[in-house]
Design an enzyme around this catalytic site. Structure first.
Site, mmCIF file in Angstrom:
data_model
loop_
_atom_site.group_PDB
_atom_site.id
_atom_site.type_symbol
_atom_site.label_atom_id
_atom_site.label_comp_id
_atom_site.label_asym_id
_atom_site.label_seq_id
_atom_site.Cartn_x
_atom_site.Cartn_y
_atom_site.Cartn_z
ATOM 1 N N SER A 23 7.759 13.524 -37.488
ATOM 2 C CA SER A 23 7.569 12.068 -37.519
ATOM 3 C C SER A 23 6.927 11.612 -36.219
ATOM 4 O O SER A 23 7.191 12.202 -35.161
ATOM 5 C CB SER A 23 8.918 11.354 -37.663
ATOM 6 N N TYR A 48 17.590 10.372 -34.404
ATOM 7 C CA TYR A 48 16.515 10.776 -35.334
ATOM 8 C C TYR A 48 15.293 11.256 -34.570
ATOM 9 O O TYR A 48 14.735 12.319 -34.855
ATOM 10 C CB TYR A 48 16.151 9.601 -36.250
#
Ligand code: NAP
Length: 251
Positions: free
Chosen positions: A142, A155
């Site tokens: 990501s 995350y």
């Protein structure tokens, strides 16, 4: 000839979202696809149906990537069905944004067990199933790993860790004809982001405002680049972090 003719691919977390789009695009390019899922059996079966309706080949295999026994079974079922493996896509992942005061040990371990350990477990099994011609691994990371946002500490750390694994293993695989790359999506509209309340939110407007191409991504945007990375068109690319994000920058 299609880009992935005669290839066998496992896509983890392919019952919905980005993984489902990658599975369908791989199949459209001639790959036989293993559609992995954790709990969404119906979703995975719909993906398989969509593939077979278009003349492709796919099977759905349940397996929680954070559980070693499940991963071993996932690869055993792949071998039983298709005999070998050419492409692994580590797409299964979770993302929750919370202030650090709310980060528990369980929250941390859940993110790292699925997003990081899960990818290591699948890669270990893939190495046993890749044939003499080597193989290709795509880690769906990501942009949050390189541009962390507030409340995304765990995350973002999990995706930065995944990118480090990509680079380390690209060197470890030297001489084995195994390519490994990280594909870093920006914000993409999926079932996951709908459940997280991003779609239609003020936060989504901020994301779009920070994206030069001026929109939220769609799973197809990611799937097309995954096809490229899995194909021989990317034969000279390994150990890279490739952002596919409409150019999103610091938030
Ligand atoms: P999603 O819509 O929530 O779908 C997640 C998929 O992962 C589902 O198929 C789910 O299976 C599967 N999964 C979750 N935990 C699993 C486990 N333990 N074992 C096996 N499968 C598991 O997610 P998405 O938005 O498409 O995101 C996919 C990947 O892209 C993730 O790695 C995410 O971090 C990354 N990403 C997404 C965005 C975005 O904006 N959407 C941006 C950057 C990166 P079940 O349905 O069976 O639970």
């Amino acid at each position: 000839m299609s880009k992935l003719e005669n290839k066998v691919a496992i896509v983890t977390g392919a019952s919905k979202g980005i993984g489902a789009a990658i599975a369908k695009h791989f199949a459209a390019e001639g790959a036989k696809v293993v559609v992995n899922y954790a709990s969404s059996k119906a979703g995975a079966e719909q993906v398989v149906q969509a593939i077979t309706d278009r003349g492709g080949t796919a099977i759905a295999v349940q397996g929680d990537v954070s559980k070693e026994a499940d991963v071993i079974r996932l690869f055993a079922e792949t071998k039983n069905a298709f005999g070998a493996l050419d492409i692994l896509v580590n797409n299964a992942g979770i993302y929750q944004y919370v202030p650090v005061e709310e980060v528990s040990a369980a929250f941390f371990h859940q993110h790292f067990n699925i997003n990081v350990l899960g990818s290591i477990l699948t890669i270990k099994e893939a190495l046993k199933l890749f044939g003499a011609n080597g193989g290709t691994i795509i880690n769906i990371s990501s942009v949050a790993g390189k541009v962390p946002m507030a409340t995304g500490s765990v995350y973002s750390a999990s995706k930065a860790a995944l990118d480090a694994i990509t680079i380390s293993l690209s060197k470890e695989f030297s001489g084995r004809n195994i390519r490994i790359n990280s594909l870093l999506p920006g914000s993409v509209e999926t079932e996951g982001t709908h459940s997280a309340g991003v779609a239609g939110s003020d936060f989504e407007k901020v994301l779009i405002g920070n994206t030069p191409l001026g929109r939220i991504g769609q799973p197809v945007d990611i799937a097309k680049v995954a096809v490229f990375l899995a194909s021989d068109d990317a034969a000279w690319i390994t150990g890279e972090k490739i952002s596919v994000s409409g150019g999103i920058y610091g938030l």
